[in-house]
Design a protein around this motif. Structure first.
Motif, PDB file in Angstrom:
ATOM      1  N   PRO A  68      -7.809 -53.133 -19.588  1.00  0.00           N
ATOM      2  CA  PRO A  68      -6.324 -52.375 -19.140  1.00  0.00           C
ATOM      3  C   PRO A  68      -5.551 -52.062 -20.397  1.00  0.00           C
ATOM      4  CG  PRO A  68      -6.127 -54.628 -18.979  1.00  0.00           C
ATOM      5  CD  PRO A  68      -7.649 -54.737 -19.345  1.00  0.00           C
ATOM      6  N   VAL A  69      -4.713 -51.095 -20.240  1.00  0.00           N
ATOM      7  CA  VAL A  69      -3.587 -50.824 -21.293  1.00  0.00           C
ATOM      8  C   VAL A  69      -2.704 -51.979 -20.958  1.00  0.00           C
ATOM      9  CG1 VAL A  69      -1.747 -49.169 -21.869  1.00  0.00           C
ATOM     10  CG2 VAL A  69      -4.081 -48.607 -21.197  1.00  0.00           C
ATOM     11  N   PRO A  70      -2.200 -52.593 -22.205  1.00  0.00           N
ATOM     12  CA  PRO A  70      -1.202 -53.927 -22.338  1.00  0.00           C
ATOM     13  C   PRO A  70       0.263 -53.383 -21.550  1.00  0.00           C
ATOM     14  CG  PRO A  70      -2.527 -53.796 -24.053  1.00  0.00           C
ATOM     15  CD  PRO A  70      -3.038 -52.407 -23.523  1.00  0.00           C
ATOM     16  N   GLN A  71       0.901 -54.076 -20.941  1.00  0.00           N
ATOM     17  CA  GLN A  71       2.081 -53.646 -20.583  1.00  0.00           C
ATOM     18  C   GLN A  71       3.213 -53.904 -21.534  1.00  0.00           C
ATOM     19  OE1 GLN A  71       2.286 -51.565 -18.289  1.00  0.00           O
ATOM     20  NE2 GLN A  71       2.098 -52.187 -16.019  1.00  0.00           N
ATOM     21  N   ALA A  72       3.761 -52.873 -22.219  1.00  0.00           N
ATOM     22  CA  ALA A  72       4.765 -53.296 -23.191  1.00  0.00           C
ATOM     23  C   ALA A  72       5.594 -51.977 -23.246  1.00  0.00           C
ATOM     24  CB  ALA A  72       4.074 -53.253 -24.512  1.00  0.00           C
ATOM     25  N   GLU A  73       6.608 -52.180 -23.945  1.00  0.00           N
ATOM     26  CA  GLU A  73       7.668 -50.753 -24.183  1.00  0.00           C
ATOM     27  C   GLU A  73       7.070 -49.783 -24.711  1.00  0.00           C
ATOM     28  OE1 GLU A  73      11.230 -48.917 -23.167  1.00  0.00           O
ATOM     29  OE2 GLU A  73      10.517 -50.873 -22.278  1.00  0.00           O
ATOM     30  N   GLY A  74       6.385 -50.120 -25.867  1.00  0.00           N
ATOM     31  CA  GLY A  74       5.748 -48.952 -26.291  1.00  0.00           C
ATOM     32  C   GLY A  74       4.672 -48.055 -25.671  1.00  0.00           C
ATOM     33  N   THR A  75       3.899 -49.066 -24.822  1.00  0.00           N
ATOM     34  CA  THR A  75       3.013 -48.347 -24.083  1.00  0.00           C
ATOM     35  C   THR A  75       3.512 -47.746 -22.923  1.00  0.00           C
ATOM     36  OG1 THR A  75       2.296 -50.405 -22.739  1.00  0.00           O
ATOM     37  CG2 THR A  75       1.183 -49.793 -24.756  1.00  0.00           C
ATOM     38  N   LEU A  76       4.376 -48.390 -22.422  1.00  0.00           N
ATOM     39  CA  LEU A  76       5.123 -47.455 -21.158  1.00  0.00           C
ATOM     40  C   LEU A  76       5.770 -46.172 -21.673  1.00  0.00           C
ATOM     41  CD1 LEU A  76       7.023 -47.065 -18.657  1.00  0.00           C
ATOM     42  CD2 LEU A  76       8.636 -48.444 -19.721  1.00  0.00           C
ATOM     43  N   LEU A  77       6.418 -46.088 -22.948  1.00  0.00           N
ATOM     44  CA  LEU A  77       6.899 -44.692 -23.398  1.00  0.00           C
ATOM     45  C   LEU A  77       5.630 -43.800 -23.750  1.00  0.00           C
ATOM     46  CD1 LEU A  77       9.773 -46.062 -25.448  1.00  0.00           C
ATOM     47  CD2 LEU A  77       9.926 -45.092 -23.402  1.00  0.00           C
ATOM     48  N   ALA A  78       4.559 -44.489 -24.491  1.00  0.00           N
ATOM     49  CA  ALA A  78       3.544 -43.560 -24.619  1.00  0.00           C
ATOM     50  C   ALA A  78       2.915 -42.977 -23.421  1.00  0.00           C
ATOM     51  CB  ALA A  78       2.464 -44.362 -25.414  1.00  0.00           C
ATOM     52  N   ARG A  79       2.885 -43.560 -22.195  1.00  0.00           N
ATOM     53  CA  ARG A  79       2.147 -43.097 -20.988  1.00  0.00           C
ATOM     54  C   ARG A  79       3.329 -42.164 -20.365  1.00  0.00           C
ATOM     55  NH1 ARG A  79       0.363 -48.655 -18.296  1.00  0.00           N
ATOM     56  NH2 ARG A  79       2.147 -49.240 -19.561  1.00  0.00           N
ATOM     57  N   ALA A  80       4.535 -42.394 -20.276  1.00  0.00           N
ATOM     58  CA  ALA A  80       5.447 -41.459 -19.799  1.00  0.00           C
ATOM     59  C   ALA A  80       5.612 -40.340 -20.695  1.00  0.00           C
ATOM     60  CB  ALA A  80       6.619 -42.299 -19.578  1.00  0.00           C
ATOM     61  N   THR A  81       5.491 -40.408 -21.874  1.00  0.00           N
ATOM     62  CA  THR A  81       5.550 -39.245 -22.743  1.00  0.00           C
ATOM     63  C   THR A  81       4.332 -38.261 -22.516  1.00  0.00           C
ATOM     64  OG1 THR A  81       7.041 -40.132 -24.353  1.00  0.00           O
ATOM     65  CG2 THR A  81       6.068 -38.477 -25.233  1.00  0.00           C
ATOM     66  N   SER A  82       3.273 -38.832 -22.357  1.00  0.00           N
ATOM     67  CA  SER A  82       2.082 -38.217 -22.252  1.00  0.00           C
ATOM     68  C   SER A  82       2.135 -37.459 -20.685  1.00  0.00           C
ATOM     69  CB  SER A  82       0.876 -39.092 -22.048  1.00  0.00           C
ATOM     70  OG  SER A  82       0.496 -39.669 -23.264  1.00  0.00           O
ATOM     71  N   ILE A  83       2.649 -38.005 -19.840  1.00  0.00           N
ATOM     72  CA  ILE A  83       2.763 -37.434 -18.571  1.00  0.00           C
ATOM     73  C   ILE A  83       3.815 -36.248 -18.589  1.00  0.00           C
ATOM     74  CG2 ILE A  83       3.526 -37.562 -16.039  1.00  0.00           C
ATOM     75  CD1 ILE A  83       2.424 -40.565 -16.318  1.00  0.00           C
ATOM     76  N   ALA A  84       4.747 -36.420 -19.317  1.00  0.00           N
ATOM     77  CA  ALA A  84       5.876 -35.156 -19.362  1.00  0.00           C
ATOM     78  C   ALA A  84       5.600 -34.394 -20.025  1.00  0.00           C
ATOM     79  CB  ALA A  84       6.951 -36.079 -20.278  1.00  0.00           C
ATOM     80  N   SER A  85       4.410 -34.358 -21.251  1.00  0.00           N
ATOM     81  CA  SER A  85       4.002 -33.195 -21.968  1.00  0.00           C
ATOM     82  C   SER A  85       3.135 -32.534 -21.278  1.00  0.00           C
ATOM     83  CB  SER A  85       3.094 -34.224 -23.271  1.00  0.00           C
ATOM     84  OG  SER A  85       4.162 -34.839 -23.999  1.00  0.00           O
ATOM     85  N   LEU A  86       2.240 -33.148 -20.301  1.00  0.00           N
ATOM     86  CA  LEU A  86       1.228 -32.501 -19.603  1.00  0.00           C
ATOM     87  C   LEU A  86       1.878 -31.699 -18.666  1.00  0.00           C
ATOM     88  CD1 LEU A  86      -1.375 -35.201 -19.168  1.00  0.00           C
ATOM     89  CD2 LEU A  86      -1.773 -33.192 -20.654  1.00  0.00           C
ATOM     90  N   ALA A  87       2.847 -32.190 -18.169  1.00  0.00           N
ATOM     91  CA  ALA A  87       3.737 -31.503 -16.814  1.00  0.00           C
ATOM     92  C   ALA A  87       4.377 -30.357 -17.717  1.00  0.00           C
ATOM     93  CB  ALA A  87       4.777 -32.427 -16.322  1.00  0.00           C
ATOM     94  N   ALA A  88       4.917 -30.367 -18.940  1.00  0.00           N
ATOM     95  CA  ALA A  88       5.363 -29.254 -19.323  1.00  0.00           C
ATOM     96  C   ALA A  88       4.718 -28.157 -19.659  1.00  0.00           C
ATOM     97  CB  ALA A  88       6.161 -29.844 -20.925  1.00  0.00           C
ATOM     98  N   ILE A  89       3.354 -28.213 -19.787  1.00  0.00           N
ATOM     99  CA  ILE A  89       2.643 -27.301 -19.915  1.00  0.00           C
ATOM    100  C   ILE A  89       1.524 -26.732 -18.502  1.00  0.00           C
ATOM    101  CG2 ILE A  89       2.104 -27.361 -22.486  1.00  0.00           C
ATOM    102  CD1 ILE A  89      -0.430 -28.883 -21.946  1.00  0.00           C
ATOM    103  N   GLY A  90       2.227 -27.391 -17.502  1.00  0.00           N
ATOM    104  CA  GLY A  90       1.806 -26.814 -16.304  1.00  0.00           C
ATOM    105  C   GLY A  90       0.719 -27.791 -15.655  1.00  0.00           C
ATOM    106  N   LEU A  91       0.457 -28.868 -16.094  1.00  0.00           N
ATOM    107  CA  LEU A  91      -0.732 -29.678 -15.738  1.00  0.00           C
ATOM    108  C   LEU A  91      -0.304 -30.977 -15.092  1.00  0.00           C
ATOM    109  CD1 LEU A  91      -2.572 -29.554 -18.982  1.00  0.00           C
ATOM    110  CD2 LEU A  91      -2.819 -27.783 -17.190  1.00  0.00           C
ATOM    111  N   ASP A  92      -1.086 -31.367 -14.357  1.00  0.00           N
ATOM    112  CA  ASP A  92      -1.078 -32.933 -13.569  1.00  0.00           C
ATOM    113  C   ASP A  92      -1.952 -34.040 -14.573  1.00  0.00           C
ATOM    114  OD1 ASP A  92       0.657 -32.142 -11.673  1.00  0.00           O
ATOM    115  OD2 ASP A  92      -0.811 -31.884 -10.338  1.00  0.00           O
TER     116      ASP A  92
END
Length: 329
Positions: free
Chosen positions: A75-99
């Motif tokens: 699994p992806v370890p639960q940590a502040e850095g991995t939380l921010l990395a995952r949320a930023t990835s989701i935001a980046s994809l959403a910004a270009i119109g993707l899920d």
């Protein structure tokens, strides 16, 4: 991202990751507002994403409070850095119109996976170290807008691959090969061969076990194309290790050899540093990697990978009922 993270508890923030469609919708509003402040808008960003092979976003998130690098895809370890990395990835994809999406046949449908050095011997351990030639991900799946003739319930391959940098102590390069640069090095006859439905395309290694479990067999396309004309653009699907032609000689084999050579000549090296996000267009480019040195675990190289897709055209049979993001198979 700072506004979204705000005063949420760590557990509450992590809970948002379970529904990336909802989270993406929440975050993209803030992205849109920030773009407007800069005199830009989301449509400009989406146009940029669909006219280039990649977008590199340096220092997009803070890689904080990290454990040692894991030694497996999940699994992806639960940590502040991995939380921010995952949320930023989701935001980046959403910004270009993707899920953000995953596939049930790869790593049990995990939305994010670790790209890391793996211990021991065998296929995955060896592959985690060596360089990777140009390829597109989920290569045996149809491109968006088309269906697999034998299995129409297969979802399309992703439109984008999202790589988030957690660690990269040796500055390992991710390589991107813009398709327009590759095609500029080919003859018209070679391009025509690559558009013909004459190639055998197998499931890539990380999908094979899941394919056998879900479909009862490995997914193979017998008579697929490598190049497609879609939406006024030329799109690609290709993997040097999982796609090819039966005949060792002839126009098709020669076109594949020329294509591989052109990919090598067209490679652009990008360092995905800690805090960076790299969005690779899985239709307009191929990607790979240089050799990875070091030992597994500790402070070794660590990227997180996710997929993004325009999902409006999906039908119910291409989704899993128990997940907002997992696609079939």
């Amino acid at each position: 991202m700072s506004d979204w993270r705000g005063k949420k508890s760590f557990d509450d923030a992590c809970q948002w990751l379970s529904d990336p469609v909802k989270l993406g919708g929440e975050l993209v509003r803030g992205v849109g507002a920030e773009l407007e402040r800069l005199g830009l808008d989301l449509s400009t960003v989406r146009s940029l994403a669909w006219s280039n092979a990649y977008i590199h976003l340096p220092d997009a998130f803070a890689s904080l409070g990290l454990p040692d690098t894991p030694t497996a895809f999940c699994p992806v370890p639960q940590a502040e850095g991995t939380l921010l990395a995952r949320a930023t990835s989701i935001a980046s994809l959403a910004a270009i119109g993707l899920d953000a999406v995953s596939y049930g046949s790869e790593n049990n449908g995990e939305l994010f996976v670790n790209l890391v050095l793996m211990p021991g011997e065998g296929l995955y351990a060896d592959k985690s170290r060596r360089g990777m030639k140009g390829h597109t991900d989920a290569v045996s799946f149809p491109v968006r807008g088309r269906v697999d003739e034998a299995r129409q319930e297969l979802a399309p391959s992703p439109d984008f691959v999202c790589l988030s940098g957690v660690r990269n102590p040796d500055g390992v390069h991710t390589t991107v090969m813009p398709l327009k640069d590759v095609l500029a090095k080919l003859e018209s006859g070679q391009i025509a061969e690559l558009k013909k439905p004459q190639f055998i395309i197998r499931s890539q290694g990380t999908f094979r076990e899941g394919m056998r479990s879900i479909l009862g067999e490995e997914h193979v396309v017998d008579g697929g194309e490598f190049l497609f004309e879609v939406e006024g653009q030329t799109w690609v699907r290709y993997s040097h290790s999982s796609a090819g032609v039966e005949e060792e000689d002839g126009p098709a084999a020669n076109a594949v050899a020329a294509f591989e050579s052109a990919c090598k000549q067209s490679a652009i090296e990008v360092i995905v540093a800690p805090g960076d996000v790299l969005l690779v267009n899985n239709r307009l480019g191929l990607h790979g990697r240089t050799l990875v040195a070091g030992e597994p675990g500790g402070q070794s190289r660590w990227l997180l990978r996710a997929y993004g897709l325009v999902t409006e055209g999906l039908v119910a049979s291409q989704r899993y009922k128990d997940s907002p993001y997992k696609l079939f198979p």
